[in-house]
Motif scaffolding. Sequence first.
Motif, PDB file in Angstrom:
ATOM      1  N   GLU A   1      32.962  29.615  48.860  1.00  0.00           N
ATOM      2  CA  GLU A   1      33.608  28.331  48.603  1.00  0.00           C
ATOM      3  C   GLU A   1      35.119  28.448  48.790  1.00  0.00           C
ATOM      4  O   GLU A   1      35.740  29.439  48.417  1.00  0.00           O
ATOM      5  CB  GLU A   1      33.275  27.845  47.192  1.00  0.00           C
ATOM      6  N   THR A   2      35.720  27.404  49.379  1.00  0.00           N
ATOM      7  CA  THR A   2      37.172  27.399  49.601  1.00  0.00           C
ATOM      8  C   THR A   2      37.941  26.895  48.399  1.00  0.00           C
ATOM      9  O   THR A   2      39.118  27.220  48.221  1.00  0.00           O
ATOM     10  CB  THR A   2      37.513  26.511  50.804  1.00  0.00           C
ATOM     11  N   LYS A   3      37.306  26.057  47.573  1.00  0.00           N
ATOM     12  CA  LYS A   3      37.963  25.416  46.426  1.00  0.00           C
ATOM     13  C   LYS A   3      39.201  24.645  46.872  1.00  0.00           C
ATOM     14  O   LYS A   3      40.197  24.565  46.154  1.00  0.00           O
ATOM     15  CB  LYS A   3      38.349  26.457  45.364  1.00  0.00           C
ATOM     16  N   SER A   4      39.141  24.076  48.093  1.00  0.00           N
ATOM     17  CA  SER A   4      40.329  23.444  48.674  1.00  0.00           C
ATOM     18  C   SER A   4      39.995  22.109  49.316  1.00  0.00           C
ATOM     19  O   SER A   4      38.865  21.865  49.748  1.00  0.00           O
ATOM     20  CB  SER A   4      40.957  24.363  49.735  1.00  0.00           C
ATOM     21  N   SER A   5      41.017  21.263  49.395  1.00  0.00           N
ATOM     22  CA  SER A   5      40.878  19.964  50.043  1.00  0.00           C
ATOM     23  C   SER A   5      41.006  20.116  51.557  1.00  0.00           C
ATOM     24  O   SER A   5      41.431  21.155  52.068  1.00  0.00           O
ATOM     25  CB  SER A   5      41.968  19.014  49.539  1.00  0.00           C
TER      26      SER A   5
ATOM     27  N   SER B   1      43.743  40.432  46.041  1.00  0.00           N
ATOM     28  CA  SER B   1      44.162  39.892  44.742  1.00  0.00           C
ATOM     29  C   SER B   1      44.164  38.370  44.739  1.00  0.00           C
ATOM     30  O   SER B   1      44.368  37.749  43.693  1.00  0.00           O
ATOM     31  CB  SER B   1      45.561  40.408  44.391  1.00  0.00           C
ATOM     32  N   ALA B   2      43.918  37.768  45.906  1.00  0.00           N
ATOM     33  CA  ALA B   2      43.986  36.311  46.015  1.00  0.00           C
ATOM     34  C   ALA B   2      42.686  35.625  45.601  1.00  0.00           C
ATOM     35  O   ALA B   2      42.645  34.403  45.481  1.00  0.00           O
ATOM     36  CB  ALA B   2      44.337  35.911  47.450  1.00  0.00           C
ATOM     37  N   SER B   3      41.627  36.395  45.378  1.00  0.00           N
ATOM     38  CA  SER B   3      40.334  35.793  45.056  1.00  0.00           C
ATOM     39  C   SER B   3      39.501  36.765  44.233  1.00  0.00           C
ATOM     40  O   SER B   3      39.738  37.982  44.257  1.00  0.00           O
ATOM     41  CB  SER B   3      39.591  35.428  46.353  1.00  0.00           C
ATOM     42  N   ASP B   4      38.522  36.226  43.499  1.00  0.00           N
ATOM     43  CA  ASP B   4      37.594  37.099  42.774  1.00  0.00           C
ATOM     44  C   ASP B   4      36.510  37.643  43.704  1.00  0.00           C
ATOM     45  O   ASP B   4      35.683  38.462  43.302  1.00  0.00           O
ATOM     46  CB  ASP B   4      36.959  36.367  41.581  1.00  0.00           C
ATOM     47  N   HIS B   5      36.482  37.177  44.961  1.00  0.00           N
ATOM     48  CA  HIS B   5      35.580  37.707  45.979  1.00  0.00           C
ATOM     49  C   HIS B   5      36.359  38.611  46.921  1.00  0.00           C
ATOM     50  O   HIS B   5      37.539  38.391  47.193  1.00  0.00           O
ATOM     51  CB  HIS B   5      34.953  36.577  46.814  1.00  0.00           C
ATOM     52  N   SER B   6      35.679  39.643  47.450  1.00  0.00           N
ATOM     53  CA  SER B   6      36.277  40.445  48.507  1.00  0.00           C
ATOM     54  C   SER B   6      36.362  39.619  49.785  1.00  0.00           C
ATOM     55  O   SER B   6      35.535  38.735  50.027  1.00  0.00           O
ATOM     56  CB  SER B   6      35.429  41.698  48.770  1.00  0.00           C
TER      57      SER B   6
END
Length: 336
Positions: A2-6, A186-191
């Motif tokens: 998921e991007t979680k973005s508009s 470090s930008a996401s909880d996913h690799s």
Amino acid sequence: METKSSKEWMDKVKEEFNMKQSWVVPSNGRSGGLALLWKDEIKIELLTYSLNHIDVLVSGGSSLGGWHLTGFYGNPEIARRSEFWAKLKHLKGVAARPWLAIRDFNELTSLSEKEGGGGRPRQQMDNFVEANFCDLRDIGFVGPKLTWIYQRADGTQIRERLDQTLATSEWLDLFAAAKLYHKSTSASDHSMLLFRMVAGSKRKRVKRSLRFESMWLRELSCEEVVRSALDEGLATSLASSRQKKNLIGGLLDSNGVWQEEDGKIEEVVVEYHNNLFTSSNPTNFSELLHAIQPKVTHSMNQMLIKPFIEDEVRLALKQMYPLKAPSLDGMPPLFF
């Protein structure tokens, strides 16, 4: 994933990465959202999309023809996952092309893909596996196995392998040297999944002969299967299929270094099996022997160790085939 973005934010991402085209499924607030970005030289034909998937045909960029690509995001609500597994099965038949699926499933195939936290119901994972593979094979990866991390308030962590990349054997024939890298960020909880696609195969092929095992004759259907394979010319096809499934792209050596060269891979295999079948010469067996439960009772043992009598020897000889099992002097039982 998921991007979680508009859509507006993903348009900025597209420009930053110098991509010319995109298809975006906007997020719902801070959850969900999918995006596919591509360059002008790649041709994309959109087939279907939803809040949880983007399904396209890809062409251009190579001389190998078109192929089928699906990006999939599994619903985090367990109660709704069965409908998404049904969607996955449906997508399999959408296009008769080599198929690659890159997905955040929000589900595991086994507990070996999880560290920390509670377990998962076996049936829940089995339902996923049944729908998941659709003739797809995990293409493997380089890097950490677990691709998602959750940091609890008490400092403990839960790690899981939620992200997978799978492909049909036909797709792997086209991109046999393709490699997936799991990159921590470090930008996401996913690799981050870095996928390097290389057309064709860099691995030299080794011709293998089709062998016959005598134990196959125990199966009543053996003759029919062999005759059918020969009549339909399947023997070569089966050997070729087996060879493709056994393609090894690389192995970790004993120092944790990833080796891809043929000679290095051979050294890793030889070293592993040498260590596997080499004894460490243990001397203390007490703990092992203590765990073995005796099957011979005391009375049975007394009978076994008592001296032989002449009648027992004579009876044993008469029960043996007259011309079989010669003694140390070469004489068969008939002689005695």
